[in-house]
Structures are given as structure tokens and as C-alpha cells.
Write an enzyme that holds these catalytic residues in place. Structure first.
Site, PDB file in Angstrom:
ATOM      1  CB  CYS A  12      16.466 -17.714 -18.083  1.00 52.46           C
ATOM      2  SG  CYS A  12      14.776 -17.309 -18.505  1.00 52.46           S
TER       3      CYS A  12
ATOM      4  CG  HIS B  38      16.491 -15.397 -13.895  1.00 46.82           C
ATOM      5  ND1 HIS B  38      17.478 -14.726 -14.587  1.00 46.82           N
ATOM      6  CD2 HIS B  38      15.459 -15.528 -14.757  1.00 46.82           C
ATOM      7  CE1 HIS B  38      17.057 -14.448 -15.808  1.00 46.82           C
ATOM      8  NE2 HIS B  38      15.832 -14.921 -15.937  1.00 46.82           N
TER       9      HIS B  38
ATOM     10  CD  GLU C 139      20.383 -15.007 -12.450  1.00 50.22           C
ATOM     11  OE1 GLU C 139      20.233 -16.229 -12.243  1.00 50.22           O
ATOM     12  OE2 GLU C 139      19.784 -14.390 -13.350  1.00 50.22           O
TER      13      GLU C 139
HETATM   14  N1  GLN Z   1      12.292 -15.117 -22.940  1.00 53.46           N
HETATM   15  C1  GLN Z   1      13.702 -14.938 -23.022  1.00 53.46           C
HETATM   16  C2  GLN Z   1      14.264 -15.577 -24.294  1.00 53.46           C
HETATM   17  O1  GLN Z   1      13.571 -16.267 -24.943  1.00 53.46           O
HETATM   18  C3  GLN Z   1      14.402 -15.520 -21.808  1.00 53.46           C
HETATM   19  C4  GLN Z   1      14.030 -14.728 -20.589  1.00 53.46           C
HETATM   20  C5  GLN Z   1      15.092 -14.717 -19.528  1.00 53.46           C
HETATM   21  O2  GLN Z   1      16.267 -15.029 -19.754  1.00 53.46           O
HETATM   22  N2  GLN Z   1      14.666 -14.288 -18.363  1.00 53.46           N
HETATM   23  O3  GLN Z   1      15.410 -15.408 -24.584  1.00 53.46           O
END
Ligand code: GLN
Length: 194
Positions: A77, A171, A173
């Protein structure tokens, strides 16, 4: 094998739990010195803009770029955003490790976070369903030829590999399913053997 988890911000503790449940020795990484002792690193989800500012502040961007030349890295992410080559509609300067262009928050806001069953294609003949959590997730808008797509959602890549670098827009994890972490650990073993 010692796997580091970048522990500046975000949900690093969940990655630590997952790795420990797989019998792996883990260390929290907050300095270039701590990074040096690791065989591989996970960059967790969180807030990429904040993490990038912190990395700049502690002068760790270059250490990460050097590390990624030789050792495996897995970004999830916000971690994927940091590993990307460019971020659409933004002035952010990510680490430029994975040949992908991402767009932040492009599946919607926090309230539009969702779960989906996706197909993983990790090895030929071993396809598997994985329950993926998308939390203000980035979309991978473009990828270079060297990038292998290991899973897609609605026709777009969500899990990609380029050599010893792995990135997920969701995610892995959070589900309790260790499949993707095990896959990464296999990449680390492969690299150590090479
Ligand atoms: N929207 C977040 C970002 O741009 C990422 C979100 C996440 O890691 N769950 O950093």
C-alpha cells in the site's frame, strides 16, 4: 534470516506478527545502520507522504535505494507508493525502485475501503484465492515490461514483482493468510542462495 520492517509509521506491527508467526527473526528499522543488518525489508502501509518526509529527514532514501540494489524489498500500500517510479497527479518523488506509475487513494476514500477475493498467480499451476483488504489503496496505472503481474483486480495489477522487489496495493498482513509473506520469504531465500 533477519527480515526488517520499516517502523517509522503505519501498520508495521502487523507485518512483524505475521513474520514471527512464520518463525522468522524480525527487526524494526528506523536508521540506515539497522537496515544494514537485514537480509530483506518490508515497507508497510500507512501514509506515504508522511513516510517520505520522515525518510528525507533522517536521510534514509539513499540507504533504501542502495539496499534495494542487492536485497529483497516488499512494499504494501503506502510502501508500494514509496517503491514506485512516479505518482500521478502529485509532486511526490518516490524511491523509483519498481517500474510502475501509481495513483494514490484511487479506489476511494477511507469509508470506501473494501475487501475482495482475488486470484494469485504466484507460480504456474498454483493459483490461489486471497482475501485482500484495500484501505485507501493506490491503483497501479502503468507498469514496465520487466514488471510481472502476480494478481489483478478489475483488470488492473495489484500485486507485482520486478526481480527481487515485490509490491502490493492491498494489505496482505491483515488477513491471517501467510501466502504472500511466504512467497516473499522464498524470494529472500532465493536471493541468499544466488
Ligand atoms: N493512501 C495512503 C497513501 O497514499 C496509503 C494507504 C495505506 O497504506 N493503507 O499513503
Amino acid at each position: 534470516m533477519l527480515v526488517g520492517v520499516l517502523a517509522l509509521q503505519g501498520d508495521f506491527a502487523k507485518h512483524e506478527d505475521m513474520l514471527r508467526s512464520l518463525g522468522i527473526q524480525v527487526c524494526q528499522v528506523r536508521t540506515p545502520q539497522e537496515l544494514e543488518g537485514c537480509d530483506a525489508l518490508i515497507i508497510p502501509g500507512g501514509e506515504s507522504t508522511v513516510m517520505l518526509r520522515q525518510l528525507d529527514f533522517i536521510k534514509m532514501k539513499e540507504a533504501l535505494q542502495d539496499f534495494a540494489q542487492e536485497r529483497p524489498l516488499f512494499g504494501t500500500c503506502a510502501g508500494l507508493i514509496l517503491m514506485s517510479s512516479s505518482v500521478q497527479l502529485s509532486t511526490m518523488k518516490p524511491l523509483g525502485l519498481l517500474d510502475i506509475t501509481v495513483e494514490r487513494n484511487a479506489y476511494g476514500r477511507q469509508v470506501e475501503s473494501f475487501q475482495a477475493s482475488v486470484g494469485l498467480h504466484l507460480a504456474s499451476g498454483h493459483d490461489k484465492i486471497f482475501h485482500a483488504f484495500f484501505i485507501r489503496a493506490p491503483r497501479i496505472r502503468a507498469n514496465g515490461e520487466e514488471v510481472k503481474v502476480l494478481a489483478s483486480y478489475q483488470g488492473e495489477p495489484i500485486l507485482v514483482r520486478q526481480g527481487h522487489l515485490l509490491g502490493a496495493s492491498f494489505h496482505p498482513e491483515l488477513t491471517g493468510d501467510p501466502t504472500i509473506h511466504q512467497y516473499f520469504l522464498e524470494m529472500v531465500r532465493e536471493k541468499k542462495r544466488a
